[in-house]
Motif scaffolding. Structure first.
Motif, PDB file in Angstrom:
ATOM      1  N   THR A 101       0.844  -1.206   0.000  1.00 42.42           N
ATOM      2  CA  THR A 101       0.000   0.000   0.000  1.00 42.42           C
ATOM      3  C   THR A 101       0.877   1.253   0.000  1.00 42.42           C
ATOM      4  O   THR A 101       0.643   2.184  -0.766  1.00 42.42           O
ATOM      5  CB  THR A 101      -0.927  -0.007   1.229  1.00 42.42           C
ATOM      6  N   ARG A 104       2.491   2.143  -3.301  1.00 44.95           N
ATOM      7  CA  ARG A 104       1.613   2.720  -4.340  1.00 44.95           C
ATOM      8  C   ARG A 104       1.390   4.216  -4.119  1.00 44.95           C
ATOM      9  O   ARG A 104       0.875   4.899  -4.989  1.00 44.95           O
ATOM     10  CB  ARG A 104       0.265   1.982  -4.355  1.00 44.95           C
ATOM     11  N   GLU A 151      -5.955   3.381  -0.831  1.00 46.86           N
ATOM     12  CA  GLU A 151      -5.150   2.292  -1.398  1.00 46.86           C
ATOM     13  C   GLU A 151      -5.284   1.008  -0.590  1.00 46.86           C
ATOM     14  O   GLU A 151      -5.263  -0.096  -1.127  1.00 46.86           O
ATOM     15  CB  GLU A 151      -3.664   2.692  -1.484  1.00 46.86           C
TER      16      GLU A 151
END
Lengths: 154, 101
Positions: A101, A104, A151
């Motif tokens: 996560t 990203r 995310e």
């Protein structure tokens, strides 16, 4: 203005700061290899700026700014690999999910989150580390947290 | 089922707090490690000047040395243009025998 530090004091400062710098870089990058590169780069820059480190009032804040900059600019050596040596104290699945996560997210969002939640800094200190106005720290932190939440839910 | 995102993030940061530091990170990199990449511009320019002077300037010469060199070149050219030695014919061998006798 503090008195000028000796070369030995600067050496000791860098030696003692090594674990802290690496762990902060790890919190920002979420990649051990990128954190290693960023820490080494920060220490090279600090060694080149010995004079600055001898006279700066807050050497820790100065080092933090350098390592965060290096961590934001650090490029991953490998795009998406799982390092078996990566420290995992709790649920490994969750640990991997957090890392993925974070990866990203935008690098500056990761840095804001790390400075706020890992370092526990005030808005003024975060502003100093990221070289942004204090007034924008709140909104940057809010958007970083929202990006992480979004995310995470994917 | 995923936990609360920020509880997981906090757990990740807690792990970072105890992460082992790689041995490869040098606290004080030796100046030699990077000095090689930071050659002062003046030094570089001086090196280029010396190299150019060595390459471009002709060697010191004297008339005798020049003559000697010319002789050597002429000798090599002459040697290169000479025909290969002919094998001795029987008549030549006999002539030399008679002469020797």
């Amino acid at each position: 203005m503090s008195a000028k530090r000796t070369a030995a004091e600067v050496d000791a400062l860098l030696r003692d700061a090594r674990p802290w710098l690496y762990r902060l870089a790890l919190a920002v990058t979420a990649r051990p290899e990128a954190a290693e590169d960023a820490t080494q780069e920060a220490l090279v820059r600090a060694t080149r700026s010995q004079e600055k480190l001898r006279s700066v009032d807050e050497p820790r804040a100065w080092l933090r700014k350098v390592v965060v900059r290096c961590a934001i600019d650090a490029h991953p050596r490998t795009p998406e690999t799982f390092d078996p040596d990566y420290p995992v104290a709790h649920d490994p699945t969750e640990a991997i999910a957090v890392r993925q996560t974070l990866r990203r997210l935008d690098a500056t969002d990761r840095a804001v989150l790390a400075l706020a939640h890992f370092e526990g800094l005030s808005y003024a200190e975060i502003a100093l580390a990221l070289e942004i106005p204090v007034g924008t720290v709140g909104s940057r932190l809010h958007s970083a947290r929202e990006a992480f939440r979004e995310e995470w839910s994917k | 089922m995923k936990r609360d995102p920020f509880a997981s993030l906090e757990a990740f940061y807690e792990e970072c707090c105890t992460a082992p530091v790689p041995e490869g990170i040098v606290a004080k990199p030796s100046p030699r490690w990077w000095e090689g990449f930071a050659v002062p511009a003046g030094g570089l320019a001086f090196g280029a000047f010396v190299a150019a002077a060595l390459v471009l300037s002709p060697p010191e010469s004297s008339p005798e040395a020049g003559l000697e060199a010319a002789r050597a070149i002429a000798g090599r050219q002459l040697e290169a243009n000479l025909p290969p030695p002919r094998p001795k014919t029987r008549a030549i061998r006999e002539r030399s025998f008679r002469w020797d006798a």
